[in-house]
Design a protein around this motif. Sequence first.
Motif, PDB file in Angstrom:
ATOM      1  N   VAL A   1       0.771   5.726   6.463  1.00  0.00           N
ATOM      2  CA  VAL A   1       0.154   6.050   5.175  1.00  0.00           C
ATOM      3  C   VAL A   1      -0.738   4.877   4.755  1.00  0.00           C
ATOM      4  CG1 VAL A   1       2.251   5.330   3.880  1.00  0.00           C
ATOM      5  CG2 VAL A   1       0.634   6.922   2.857  1.00  0.00           C
ATOM      6  N   SER A   2      -2.062   5.145   4.793  1.00  0.00           N
ATOM      7  CA  SER A   2      -3.008   4.044   4.548  1.00  0.00           C
ATOM      8  C   SER A   2      -4.217   4.585   3.799  1.00  0.00           C
ATOM      9  CB  SER A   2      -3.412   3.439   5.891  1.00  0.00           C
ATOM     10  OG  SER A   2      -4.216   4.354   6.591  1.00  0.00           O
ATOM     11  N   GLY A   3      -5.307   3.781   3.809  1.00  0.00           N
ATOM     12  CA  GLY A   3      -6.514   4.222   3.126  1.00  0.00           C
ATOM     13  C   GLY A   3      -7.243   5.315   3.892  1.00  0.00           C
ATOM     14  N   GLY A   4      -7.016   5.379   5.197  1.00  0.00           N
ATOM     15  CA  GLY A   4      -7.713   6.366   6.020  1.00  0.00           C
ATOM     16  C   GLY A   4      -6.811   7.481   6.536  1.00  0.00           C
ATOM     17  N   HIS A   5      -5.484   7.292   6.448  1.00  0.00           N
ATOM     18  CA  HIS A   5      -4.569   8.236   7.098  1.00  0.00           C
ATOM     19  C   HIS A   5      -3.318   8.508   6.280  1.00  0.00           C
ATOM     20  CE1 HIS A   5      -6.989   7.380  10.610  1.00  0.00           C
ATOM     21  NE2 HIS A   5      -6.858   6.105  10.287  1.00  0.00           N
TER      22      HIS A   5
ATOM     23  N   ASP B   1     -12.266  -2.268   7.699  1.00  0.00           N
ATOM     24  CA  ASP B   1     -12.867  -3.422   7.020  1.00  0.00           C
ATOM     25  C   ASP B   1     -12.077  -4.706   7.230  1.00  0.00           C
ATOM     26  OD1 ASP B   1     -10.737  -2.562   5.511  1.00  0.00           O
ATOM     27  OD2 ASP B   1     -11.689  -2.972   3.588  1.00  0.00           O
ATOM     28  N   GLU B   2     -11.266  -4.756   8.281  1.00  0.00           N
ATOM     29  CA  GLU B   2     -10.618  -6.005   8.639  1.00  0.00           C
ATOM     30  C   GLU B   2     -10.981  -6.344  10.073  1.00  0.00           C
ATOM     31  OE1 GLU B   2      -7.946  -4.225   6.703  1.00  0.00           O
ATOM     32  OE2 GLU B   2      -8.246  -5.678   5.067  1.00  0.00           O
ATOM     33  N   THR B   3     -11.390  -7.600  10.301  1.00  0.00           N
ATOM     34  CA  THR B   3     -11.618  -8.050  11.680  1.00  0.00           C
ATOM     35  C   THR B   3     -10.393  -8.871  12.038  1.00  0.00           C
ATOM     36  OG1 THR B   3     -13.886  -8.435  10.926  1.00  0.00           O
ATOM     37  CG2 THR B   3     -13.353  -9.064  13.201  1.00  0.00           C
TER      38      THR B   3
ATOM     39  N   GLY C   1      -4.718   0.315  -4.584  1.00  0.00           N
ATOM     40  CA  GLY C   1      -3.266   0.480  -4.397  1.00  0.00           C
ATOM     41  C   GLY C   1      -2.447  -0.640  -5.003  1.00  0.00           C
ATOM     42  N   GLU C   2      -2.853  -1.850  -4.695  1.00  0.00           N
ATOM     43  CA  GLU C   2      -2.097  -3.007  -5.169  1.00  0.00           C
ATOM     44  C   GLU C   2      -2.145  -3.106  -6.698  1.00  0.00           C
ATOM     45  OE1 GLU C   2      -3.300  -6.295  -2.668  1.00  0.00           O
ATOM     46  OE2 GLU C   2      -2.094  -7.632  -3.938  1.00  0.00           O
ATOM     47  N   ILE C   3      -3.314  -2.770  -7.273  1.00  0.00           N
ATOM     48  CA  ILE C   3      -3.491  -2.868  -8.734  1.00  0.00           C
ATOM     49  C   ILE C   3      -2.604  -1.823  -9.420  1.00  0.00           C
ATOM     50  CG2 ILE C   3      -5.177  -2.723 -10.610  1.00  0.00           C
ATOM     51  CD1 ILE C   3      -7.371  -3.307  -8.444  1.00  0.00           C
TER      52      ILE C   3
ATOM     53  N   LEU D   1       2.439  -6.786   8.144  1.00  0.00           N
ATOM     54  CA  LEU D   1       2.376  -5.937   9.342  1.00  0.00           C
ATOM     55  C   LEU D   1       2.061  -4.490   8.987  1.00  0.00           C
ATOM     56  CD1 LEU D   1       5.360  -7.276  11.486  1.00  0.00           C
ATOM     57  CD2 LEU D   1       2.927  -7.391  12.064  1.00  0.00           C
ATOM     58  N   CYS D   2       2.069  -4.168   7.672  1.00  0.00           N
ATOM     59  CA  CYS D   2       1.753  -2.792   7.251  1.00  0.00           C
ATOM     60  C   CYS D   2       0.249  -2.582   7.164  1.00  0.00           C
ATOM     61  CB  CYS D   2       2.375  -2.500   5.883  1.00  0.00           C
ATOM     62  SG  CYS D   2       4.148  -2.217   5.975  1.00  0.00           S
ATOM     63  N   THR D   3      -0.470  -3.571   6.622  1.00  0.00           N
ATOM     64  CA  THR D   3      -1.927  -3.444   6.535  1.00  0.00           C
ATOM     65  C   THR D   3      -2.531  -3.738   7.914  1.00  0.00           C
ATOM     66  OG1 THR D   3      -1.896  -5.696   5.697  1.00  0.00           O
ATOM     67  CG2 THR D   3      -2.137  -3.963   4.071  1.00  0.00           C
ATOM     68  N   ASP D   4      -3.834  -3.472   8.055  1.00  0.00           N
ATOM     69  CA  ASP D   4      -4.458  -3.606   9.376  1.00  0.00           C
ATOM     70  C   ASP D   4      -4.338  -5.030   9.920  1.00  0.00           C
ATOM     71  OD1 ASP D   4      -5.108  -0.972   9.423  1.00  0.00           O
ATOM     72  OD2 ASP D   4      -7.222  -1.244   8.920  1.00  0.00           O
TER      73      ASP D   4
HETATM   74  O1  KG4 Z   1      -3.649   0.060   6.461  1.00  0.00           O
HETATM   75  P1  KG4 Z   1      -4.754  -0.416   5.588  1.00  0.00           P
HETATM   76  O2  KG4 Z   1      -4.918  -1.921   5.430  1.00  0.00           O
HETATM   77  O3  KG4 Z   1      -6.148   0.100   6.085  1.00  0.00           O
HETATM   78  C1  KG4 Z   1      -6.367   1.410   6.543  1.00  0.00           C
HETATM   79  O4  KG4 Z   1      -6.164   1.648   7.775  1.00  0.00           O
HETATM   80  O5  KG4 Z   1      -6.734   2.235   5.671  1.00  0.00           O
HETATM   81  O6  KG4 Z   1      -4.546   0.282   4.162  1.00  0.00           O
HETATM   82  C2  KG4 Z   1      -5.380   0.050   3.044  1.00  0.00           C
HETATM   83  C3  KG4 Z   1      -4.933   1.011   1.940  1.00  0.00           C
HETATM   84  C4  KG4 Z   1      -5.848   0.984   0.717  1.00  0.00           C
HETATM   85  O7  KG4 Z   1      -6.129   2.315   0.346  1.00  0.00           O
HETATM   86  C5  KG4 Z   1      -5.004   0.291  -0.342  1.00  0.00           C
HETATM   87  O8  KG4 Z   1      -5.308   0.714  -1.659  1.00  0.00           O
HETATM   88  C6  KG4 Z   1      -3.604   0.694   0.068  1.00  0.00           C
HETATM   89  O9  KG4 Z   1      -3.616   0.647   1.488  1.00  0.00           O
HETATM   90  N1  KG4 Z   1      -2.578  -0.227  -0.441  1.00  0.00           N
HETATM   91  C7  KG4 Z   1      -1.624   0.125  -1.319  1.00  0.00           C
HETATM   92  C8  KG4 Z   1      -0.889  -1.043  -1.620  1.00  0.00           C
HETATM   93  N2  KG4 Z   1      -1.417  -2.073  -0.888  1.00  0.00           N
HETATM   94  C9  KG4 Z   1      -2.450  -1.546  -0.168  1.00  0.00           C
HETATM   95  N3  KG4 Z   1      -1.350   1.314  -1.879  1.00  0.00           N
HETATM   96  C10 KG4 Z   1      -0.323   1.366  -2.748  1.00  0.00           C
HETATM   97  N4  KG4 Z   1       0.411   0.289  -3.092  1.00  0.00           N
HETATM   98  C11 KG4 Z   1       0.167  -0.926  -2.560  1.00  0.00           C
HETATM   99  N5  KG4 Z   1       0.918  -1.986  -2.905  1.00  0.00           N
END
Ligand code: KG4
Length: 336
Positions: free
Chosen positions: A135-139, A11-13, A180-182, A299-302
Motif C-alpha cells: 500500500v503506497s502512493g502508486g499501489h 521519486d526516490e533514487t 500521508g505523513e501530515i 523499509l516500507c518507503t521506496d
Molecule cells: O512506497 P512509497 O515511498 O512510494 C511509492 O511507491 O508510492 O509511498 C509513498 C506514499 C505517499 O503517497 C505518502 O503520502 C504515503 O506513502 N505515506 C503515508 C505515510 N507516510 C508515507 N501515508 C499514510 N501515513 C503515513 N504515515
Amino acid sequence: MKVLAIESSCDETAAAVVVDGQEVLSSVVASQVALHSKYGGVVPELASRRHVEVILPVITEALSRAGNDLQSIEAIAVTQGPGLVGSLLVGIGVAKSIAYVLKIPWVGVNHLQSHVSAIFLTPSLWRFPFTALVVSGGHTSLFRVESPTRMSLLGRTLDDAAGEAFDKVAKLMGLGYPGGEIIDRLGREGDRNAISFPRTMLERDSLDFSFSGVKTAVLNYVKSLGGKLSPGQIREIAASFQEAIVDTLITKVLRAAHRDSTQDVVVVGGVACNSRLREKFSQEGESAGIMVHFPPPALCTDNAAMVAVAGFHLLKEGLSSDLSLNAYSRFGKERN
Ligand code: KG4
Ligand code: ZN
C-alpha cells in the motif's frame, strides 16, 4: 552473494549493497520530495532528469558506506517496473552498463515483489504462505505469498492508490505534499468518529479496492463548509478520512487472509508507515487470530535494500536478465 541494487521507479533514487539477501551493508536513498512538492505530486519528466543527475553519486555513496568497490560486487538487481518508465530506464541503463562491464549476472525485479521482500530483512516471525498488502502512493495490491519468488495477485485498487488518496486529500485541504505523513500527524489530534466517510467495499467478497469515493466525499464535505477550514475542522477531517481508509484496508486484508487460510499478514509500502493503520491492524489481527507484521518505516518507503533481497532470491533460483530487458509501467504489463 554480494548484490548491488538500484531503485528509480518513482521519486526516490536509491542504491544498496546487501549480502545473501540478509545483511544490509548500506542503503542510500535520495528523495526528490522537495523537487515535486510545489506541484502537489510527482512530475515524471523532472523525476527522470533528477535520477540522471544523482544516480551515480548515490551508487558511489552506497559502495563507500559498504566499504566496497565495484569490483567486489557479484550481481546487480534493478527495479524493472511497475513505475514511471523514464525513471525506470535511468536505473536499468546504469545496471546494464555495470553488469556488462563487470561481466556479472544481473536481474530486473518487480517493484511490488521488492516491497514484499522488505519483510525478509526483519526478524518478524512470519510464516509462508502469508497474505501481503502493498500500500503506497502508486499501489494498493493484495497478494498470496508462497515463497520469496512466488506470489499471486488477489486484488488491487480499481482507481486511486490509498497513498494517492492521502496525498490528494491533503492537497485539497492545502496541507502540502506528500500528504500521508501530515494527515497521520493531524489525525492523532482529531476525533476519528466526527465525520462518517464511506468505506467502499465493492461487491460482496471482492478483494479489490476503490478509494476515489472517499476522496470525493472529503472534497464535497470541504465544499459544504465553504472551503475555509479551521484547524479543528482540519484535524477532524484528517482523522475521519484516515479511519475510513484504515477500516477499508483492514477489512479487505483480513477477508483475504481468512479466505486463503493464512495466519500471517505482511503490510508494506509507504502507507504502512501510518501509525493508526499499524495500531488498529495489530489489534484487529489479534482478535481474528492473525499476526500482522510491518517492516520498520525506512523499509516500507521506496529503498534499494528491498530490491537487493528480491533480486538475490531470483538469482539464487537461476533467473537473470539479458541486455534486451526493458522497463514496464504497469503490473501485469511486463512485456510493455
Ligand atoms: O512506497 P512509497 O515511498 O512510494 C511509492 O511507491 O508510492 O509511498 C509513498 C506514499 C505517499 O503517497 C505518502 O503520502 C504515503 O506513502 N505515506 C503515508 C505515510 N507516510 C508515507 N501515508 C499514510 N501515513 C503515513 N504515515
Ligand atoms: Zn514503492
